[in-house]
Design a protein around this motif. Sequence first.
Motif: not given
Length: 446
Positions: A261-277, A395-403
């Motif tokens: 959970t800790t490893t992927w949390l920031t990537t999950f928040l940026v890639k799946q939920h579109g959060l900025d820095l 992680v499922k990567v969409g054709t549009d680059g979404s995760q």
Amino acid sequence: MNAVVKKVWGYRHIVLVVLWLLYIINYFDRMAVLTFLPFIQKDLDLTPVELGQLASVFFFAYSLAQVTAGFLADKIGPKKVMNIAIIVFTAVTALTGVVKTFGQFLALRIGLGLGEGHHFAPACRTINNWFPMAERGRSVSFFATSWAVAPAIVPVLVTSLSFYFFGGEWRPVFYVLAIPGLIGIFALWYFIANTPKEMLDRGRLDKAEYAYITSEQTEQGEAVATDKEAKKKDIGIFLKDGYFYVYTLLLFCQLAVYWGTTTWLTTFLVKQHGLDLKQMGFFASVPYIVAFFAMMLGGWLMDKVMHRMKPVAIIAYLGCIPVLWMLGAVEKGQTGMLLTALLLVGFFINLNFGTVYAYVQKRYPQEVVGSATGLSNGIGQMGSFVSPLVAGYLVKVGTDGSQDFSNVFIFFAIAAAVAALCAIILKENTVKETNEVAADEKQAVI
């Protein structure tokens, strides 16, 4: 007199606070990498699978180091081992800022894992030496809050440093993080001793507190750490104990959930939920804010209410299953639901995190605690290696680059279910001699 000493602040508490601060420094280094992972991925043009490999290789090296750290702590003393660890991971952290390629990053992750992996078991051995049995649940739980406090403040701190001082760049932050490491080296040298006897001889520990720390060990027939015969205690005490392996599997699953959970949390928040820095820094801290209180609650429940680790573990793991599933299913834009899920995940994952490490200290004699902790945590940390790696493939990567990370959190929920099963099976009777293990297991069957 013991009752009075028990209630006042003593030097043992100074040792505990310093160990706590040192481990926060340890976590600063690893959490900074995980916080910037989505941006490192972009700069180095890495795939989710490569990102998972970078996260996992750290834990592979970390797992190997746990085993040697435990045995070294018993053999040459925990303070020396911790000193080497801090020097190594401080140097590697500074070098992280100059990484240019996947191969270089891979090598540094291995170095960081080896350095930081030699810190935990010696710290636990030091707590074991300084605290009587009646205080170990709370002392270990307090120590464990270091890996709640650090993840709570690191994402906000390092993203703020990057945003306000370095124009959004992540590399200079790692140069700055070498400074706490240097402070930690001094604190270890000045405040920490392997045993209370060393500080008693230096005049920095009073006789009343020393008597309180060591009296319970004597009453239970345990030898003090300076006793030469005690150091020859057979490690077969835990190697021949079947429940040691049940506990190790439980630890494997718990660490798989926590570090996955800790490893992927920031990537999950940026890639799946579109959060900025800046948004990501806040949301990534949320689970660990509540984690501090969860760990302290778990230690209190173990020492004062249930007097065992097992009930706390069962509550924690059964709670993890639905909330992990829910976190992965939260849709983009539902920030309220996302925040709620993060708070619940932080609570249940961490409720048992302090008490789980007190299990070894309560079940086995003091003289083999370092070895038992090192071996169990070394094998258990393989969960930290396997989990981020497997998650990278889920992680499922969409054709549009979404995760999409929904399958990742289902995987973490399954690991929590296995941990719950192990907790149900586990026994917590104290084992003092090798030949008592068989009798203990026989009694458990009856």
